[in-house]
Design an enzyme around this catalytic site. Structure first.
Site, PDB file in Angstrom:
ATOM      1  N   GLU A   1       1.235 -11.541  -0.509  1.00 38.69           N
ATOM      2  CA  GLU A   1       2.509 -10.992  -0.981  1.00 38.69           C
ATOM      3  C   GLU A   1       3.194 -11.954  -1.941  1.00 38.69           C
ATOM      4  O   GLU A   1       3.771 -11.539  -2.947  1.00 38.69           O
ATOM      5  CB  GLU A   1       3.429 -10.718   0.208  1.00 38.69           C
ATOM      6  CG  GLU A   1       4.775 -10.163  -0.173  1.00 38.69           C
ATOM      7  CD  GLU A   1       5.632  -9.830   1.033  1.00 38.69           C
ATOM      8  OE1 GLU A   1       6.569  -9.031   0.887  1.00 38.69           O
ATOM      9  OE2 GLU A   1       5.348 -10.353   2.134  1.00 38.69           O
TER      10      GLU A   1
ATOM     11  N   ASP B   1       2.773  -1.272   2.003  1.00 36.29           N
ATOM     12  CA  ASP B   1       2.975  -2.605   1.429  1.00 36.29           C
ATOM     13  C   ASP B   1       2.125  -3.644   2.143  1.00 36.29           C
ATOM     14  O   ASP B   1       1.584  -4.556   1.532  1.00 36.29           O
ATOM     15  CB  ASP B   1       4.453  -2.995   1.504  1.00 36.29           C
ATOM     16  CG  ASP B   1       4.979  -3.024   2.939  1.00 36.29           C
ATOM     17  OD1 ASP B   1       4.546  -2.180   3.748  1.00 36.29           O
ATOM     18  OD2 ASP B   1       5.830  -3.881   3.254  1.00 36.29           O
TER      19      ASP B   1
ATOM     20  N   ASP C   1       5.172  -0.935  -4.842  1.00 38.28           N
ATOM     21  CA  ASP C   1       3.841  -1.529  -4.732  1.00 38.28           C
ATOM     22  C   ASP C   1       2.787  -0.622  -5.360  1.00 38.28           C
ATOM     23  O   ASP C   1       1.932  -1.071  -6.137  1.00 38.28           O
ATOM     24  CB  ASP C   1       3.505  -1.794  -3.265  1.00 38.28           C
ATOM     25  CG  ASP C   1       4.445  -2.801  -2.622  1.00 38.28           C
ATOM     26  OD1 ASP C   1       3.966  -3.840  -2.145  1.00 38.28           O
ATOM     27  OD2 ASP C   1       5.669  -2.552  -2.582  1.00 38.28           O
TER      28      ASP C   1
ATOM     29  N   TRP D   1      10.209   1.090  -8.463  1.00 39.95           N
ATOM     30  CA  TRP D   1      10.089   1.818  -7.201  1.00 39.95           C
ATOM     31  C   TRP D   1      10.261   3.323  -7.458  1.00 39.95           C
ATOM     32  O   TRP D   1       9.404   4.119  -7.088  1.00 39.95           O
ATOM     33  CB  TRP D   1      11.112   1.277  -6.203  1.00 39.95           C
ATOM     34  CG  TRP D   1      10.665   0.006  -5.545  1.00 39.95           C
ATOM     35  CD1 TRP D   1      10.252  -0.140  -4.251  1.00 39.95           C
ATOM     36  CD2 TRP D   1      10.569  -1.309  -6.141  1.00 39.95           C
ATOM     37  NE1 TRP D   1       9.887  -1.457  -4.003  1.00 39.95           N
ATOM     38  CE2 TRP D   1      10.073  -2.196  -5.148  1.00 39.95           C
ATOM     39  CE3 TRP D   1      10.830  -1.826  -7.397  1.00 39.95           C
ATOM     40  CZ2 TRP D   1       9.849  -3.545  -5.390  1.00 39.95           C
ATOM     41  CZ3 TRP D   1      10.612  -3.181  -7.644  1.00 39.95           C
ATOM     42  CH2 TRP D   1      10.128  -4.021  -6.649  1.00 39.95           C
TER      43      TRP D   1
ATOM     44  N   HIS E   1      -1.184  -7.946   0.724  1.00 39.30           N
ATOM     45  CA  HIS E   1      -0.411  -7.079  -0.169  1.00 39.30           C
ATOM     46  C   HIS E   1      -1.245  -6.863  -1.418  1.00 39.30           C
ATOM     47  O   HIS E   1      -1.795  -7.820  -1.949  1.00 39.30           O
ATOM     48  CB  HIS E   1       0.895  -7.767  -0.593  1.00 39.30           C
ATOM     49  CG  HIS E   1       2.105  -7.336   0.154  1.00 39.30           C
ATOM     50  ND1 HIS E   1       2.270  -7.554   1.498  1.00 39.30           N
ATOM     51  CD2 HIS E   1       3.240  -6.724  -0.265  1.00 39.30           C
ATOM     52  CE1 HIS E   1       3.447  -7.098   1.867  1.00 39.30           C
ATOM     53  NE2 HIS E   1       4.051  -6.571   0.824  1.00 39.30           N
TER      54      HIS E   1
ATOM     55  N   ARG F   1       2.837  -6.635   9.809  1.00 36.18           N
ATOM     56  CA  ARG F   1       4.121  -6.999  10.409  1.00 36.18           C
ATOM     57  C   ARG F   1       4.915  -5.747  10.782  1.00 36.18           C
ATOM     58  O   ARG F   1       4.410  -4.618  10.712  1.00 36.18           O
ATOM     59  CB  ARG F   1       4.898  -7.889   9.451  1.00 36.18           C
ATOM     60  CG  ARG F   1       5.363  -7.206   8.175  1.00 36.18           C
ATOM     61  CD  ARG F   1       5.968  -8.230   7.220  1.00 36.18           C
ATOM     62  NE  ARG F   1       6.438  -7.620   5.987  1.00 36.18           N
ATOM     63  CZ  ARG F   1       6.413  -8.226   4.807  1.00 36.18           C
ATOM     64  NH1 ARG F   1       5.913  -9.442   4.706  1.00 36.18           N
ATOM     65  NH2 ARG F   1       6.872  -7.606   3.729  1.00 36.18           N
ATOM     66  N   ASP F   2       6.149  -5.936  11.158  1.00 36.10           N
ATOM     67  CA  ASP F   2       7.013  -4.818  11.564  1.00 36.10           C
ATOM     68  C   ASP F   2       7.568  -4.127  10.324  1.00 36.10           C
ATOM     69  O   ASP F   2       8.758  -4.121  10.067  1.00 36.10           O
ATOM     70  CB  ASP F   2       8.147  -5.303  12.477  1.00 36.10           C
ATOM     71  CG  ASP F   2       9.027  -6.364  11.829  1.00 36.10           C
ATOM     72  OD1 ASP F   2       8.620  -6.924  10.784  1.00 36.10           O
ATOM     73  OD2 ASP F   2      10.109  -6.646  12.370  1.00 36.10           O
ATOM     74  N   GLU F   3       6.650  -3.511   9.560  1.00 30.90           N
ATOM     75  CA  GLU F   3       7.042  -2.821   8.332  1.00 30.90           C
ATOM     76  C   GLU F   3       6.007  -1.738   8.044  1.00 30.90           C
ATOM     77  O   GLU F   3       6.195  -0.595   8.421  1.00 30.90           O
ATOM     78  CB  GLU F   3       7.160  -3.816   7.179  1.00 30.90           C
ATOM     79  CG  GLU F   3       7.870  -3.248   5.968  1.00 30.90           C
ATOM     80  CD  GLU F   3       8.340  -4.336   5.030  1.00 30.90           C
ATOM     81  OE1 GLU F   3       8.797  -3.993   3.945  1.00 30.90           O
ATOM     82  OE2 GLU F   3       8.244  -5.536   5.374  1.00 30.90           O
TER      83      GLU F   3
END
Length: 755
Positions: A630, A341, A354, A419, A651, A345-347
């Site tokens: 995003e 995605d 996506d 998804w 994104h 960041r913390d992901e």
């Protein structure tokens, strides 16, 4: 079949968790090195590894073996190292450098602390063939040695610390053996992650905090490589961010990710490259630089999976050209081992929604056949092993290992529209682009899993109205703190998506000769279509009466002819009322321009595409964006960052409009899967006076260019040798041509909206 690593051990050592480990062994060749005919290295890791022979890297790849569903699938790589082992005389020094990577990465948001295991490990086999036919094999085993490396901290989210004083001098460690099920090993399918170009700074300034601020001019994914000399023990600290806010790094969107690399100088000439991490950034803030900084001492190294570029597009509007390039850079940064995605960041997770939205665009820009095939195999394994047998929202499904700090917990999510539909829509995009029947067959079982899981969620009316839905995620009218608060009814969205997925599953089953399956999915599609019309359609209006529901219903084919025409008129009206601002989120954005052009509203589609005020595709471009954001307003007009928790500046999902740009503005479409036959049908509209598109298909190179000039439309197209193409001009005139270059002109006075 024998696995080439069956006899090699997975090595580990009791090093501090943050420290990378070096395993090494000196090997005496059985024959003189100049008698070596061939040599290959096979390796993999629970973690990430780098291999060297006599101090030289065995390949150009990084972050091997990448990220996969480790529980069931662990790829190994095979490298030709013949030239390396031939060099020199005497013993060879074989080293394996092991870091945490995704396996022990404390992944996830909100302090999820996701890890696949407590101990990382590496496994390798070096096979040398001599001119006399003899074979020498060197395997990882207890005979190897280990020590702590100069990398004393390594984390994908937080960064890497390299202490140059420790090179060759780390604490020795006892070698231990990990017990790993070899049944999960397989030969790598997905392309390796590699360094691509490097970018020099375009600007170096001082921040209000008296630190050096470097602008590389492009939001990218990778790291900073530096050459530096300074007093021994000097600490140079580099922090990364995608944007600036108040002339300082805008780090709030990183959330808990520190994105900070630290380099401790040796006192000699040092070169630092933090290859056990990666960052999404345009700007780097440097603290502690010794003396005056020469910009030539820094370069940003661009890193992503090695993909072959296949598509390009240009037109008369420079902002559209920048938008297309922004989509390309977003794909590059997020196609790093798995389709993620965001990269900063913390992901950085493989969110299925996506890529469900973006896969058709991805297949135009790059050859993604192997990359997405491998990911879909992970998706199938995750779905088969999920309780309830449904497609998880991220693949690999790391979230199942979350152990959150504090009170936060990720909600239990079952089958979800868009998804979960990635199990169908991504194979559909690959089938249209490449026409690979064998791979369609490999992906079909996951389609079945998804549809069977959804069927259990249907109401007695045949509507998908049970369970959690993301819906039209990140609708621009939703408040920053509630991304799911969209105008579109999530059940309308879900039911429409079910129809699309069931329809393609029926097509796939027919292609694969599965007649019973084709019949049941056709029945499901028809039942869903009838239920949609009966319960969500009234007098030409669709429940929730917003752009997204009309876009889905039109483009997916849920409406009969009269209702479709009325829906097209209503969609165009909504677009005009919104003054051509975008009003769709993840669900509607890939399809709104399609639905407009398919119902004869090409002018509205062009005006929507070309709008510059927020929210629009071009607003971020006017704000200096070099990737797709995003949120439509990730940065507000005053230069401050959107207050929402999810505010990434890289994104690709909302860049899914590139598919429409290629196929409708550019005019290149497949008439058959894999471009066995080609449709050339550019649709000119207001605001663009010329366009050109190129696509390297499985059948060969396809080129289209068109101009509107001096009262006429002119088209030039090149079709691959032996290819068959249908040419449809803007007035509806049709020509059938074979390979070669073809030219057509027509008067603008004869232009008419084709149906």
């Amino acid at each position: 079949m024998t696995n080439p690593l069956d006899d090699a051990d997975f090595l580990t050592a009791p090093a501090p968790r943050d420290c990378a480990i070096r395993f090494f062994r000196e090997v005496m060749p059985d024959r003189p090195r100049d008698e070596i005919q061939a040599a290959e290295l096979i390796a993999t890791a629970l973690g990430i590894y780098e291999a060297t022979i006599d101090g030289k890297p065995i390949s150009s790849s990084v972050l091997d073996p990448g990220w996969s569903s480790y529980e069931w699938r662990l790829p190994y790589q095979t490298w030709d190292v013949t030239d390396l082992v031939r060099e020199g005389v005497g013993p060879m020094r074989f080293e394996l450098h092991l870091g945490n990577g995704w396996y022990r990465g404390n992944l996830g948001f909100e302090g999820a602390n996701i890890n696949y295991g407590d101990r990382i490990g590496v496994c390798a086999a070096l096979r040398i063939t001599y001119a006399d036919g003899s074979l020498q094999t060197v395997l990882t085993s207890e005979d190897w040695s280990a020590r702590e490396s100069e990398t004393v901290r390594n984390s994908l989210y937080h960064g890497q610390t390299i202490d140059a004083r420790l090179r060759g001098a780390g604490t020795e460690l006892p070698v231990e053996i990990l017990d790993v099920d070899r049944a999960r090993l397989f030969a790598q399918i997905s392309p390796s992650v590699v360094r691509h170009e490097s970018i020099r700074p375009v600007r170096v300034n001082w921040t209000p905090s008296d630190d050096v601020l470097v602008d590389f001019g492009q939001n990218l994914v990778g790291w900073v490589r530096m050459r530096v000399r300074g007093p021994r023990g000097t600490r140079v600290i580099i922090r990364h961010a995608e944007v600036l806010e108040n002339d300082e790094l805008g780090t709030r969107p990183l959330r808990a990710a520190q994105a900070t690399d630290v380099f401790v100088l040796s006192g000699e000439d040092d070169v630092f490259e933090p290859t056990f991490t990666f960052h999404g950034f345009r700007y780097a803030e440097i603290q502690g630089w010794p003396g005056e900084l020469d910009p030539d001492q820094l370069e940003a190294v661009v890193v992503h999976s090695e993909l072959h570029r296949t598509g390009s597009f240009e037109c008369s509007d420079l902002l559209i050209n920048r938008l297309v390039e922004n989509v390309v850079w977003g794909q590059r940064g997020n196609f790093l081992s798995v389709p993620t995605d965001c990269p900063q960041r913390d992901e950085r997770l493989g969110w299925t929604g996506d890529i469900a939205a973006f896969a058709p665009s991805a297949a135009f820009f790059y050859d993604v056949a192997d990359f997405l095939d491998d990911w879909l195999r992970d998706l199938r394994m995750e779905a088969e092993h999920t309780e309830g047998r449904f497609v998880p929202v991220v693949v690999p499904d790391a979230l199942k290992y979350a152990h959150y700090d504090g009170d936060f917990s990720f909600p239990e999510i079952g089958p979800t529209a868009i998804w979960g539909d990635a199990a169908v829509w991504v194979p559909e995009a690959l089938w249209r682009a490449y026409g690979d029947r064998e791979r369609l067959a490999a992906h079909y079982p996951a389609m079945v899993l998804h549809l069977e899981s959804v069927r259990r969620m249907l109401s007695p009316d045949g509507l998908w109205e049970r369970g959690f839905q993301f819906g039209d995620w990140l609708d621009p009218d939703a408040p920053p703190e509630n991304a799911a608060a969209a105008k579109a009814d999530p059940h309308v969205v879900a039911t429409a998506c079910l129809y699309r997925s069931a329809s393609f599953a029926a097509e796939a089953a027919t292609i694969l000769g599965l007649e019973d399956d084709a019949s049941q999915w056709t029945d499901l599609a028809q039942t869903t279509r009838r239920a949609f019309q009966e319960h969500y359609l009234r007098d030409g209006r669709i429940q929730s009466d917003c752009t997204t529901v009309y876009a889905l219903a039109i483009h997916f084919g849920l409406l009969d002819e009269t209702d479709r025409a009325q829906a097209g008129e209503r969609l165009a009206e909504l677009v005009r009322v919104s003054r051509y601002r975008v009003t769709t989120g993840f669900a509607g954005t890939p399809f709104v321009t399609w639905a407009l052009s398919e119902t004869g509203h090409i002018d509205e589609a062009y005006r929507l595409l070309l709008e510059r005020e927020c929210p629009s595709w071009l607003y971020p471009v006017t704000m200096g964006a070099t990737t797709v954001w995003e949120r439509w307003d990730s940065m507000l007009p005053d230069g401050t960052i959107n207050p929402g928790e999810m505010t990434s500046f890289n994104h690709y999902a909302l860049g899914a409009v590139a598919d429409w740009i290629f196929q409708v503005v550019g005019g290149i479409r497949p008439l058959e899967p894999g471009y066995g036959r080609i449709l050339i049908q550019p649709r000119p509209g207001p605001g663009i006076t010329w366009a050109s598109a190129h696509y390297t298909s499985r059948a060969g190179d396809i080129d289209v260019s068109w101009t509107l000039d001096d009262g006429s439309f002119a088209l030039v197209t090149t079709i691959p040798d032996g290819g068959l193409a249908k040419i449809v001009l803007p007035n509806g005139t049709t020509h059938h041509v074979t390979g070669g270059t073809h030219r057509f002109t027509q008067s603008l006075s004869s232009l008419a909206e084709p149906g």
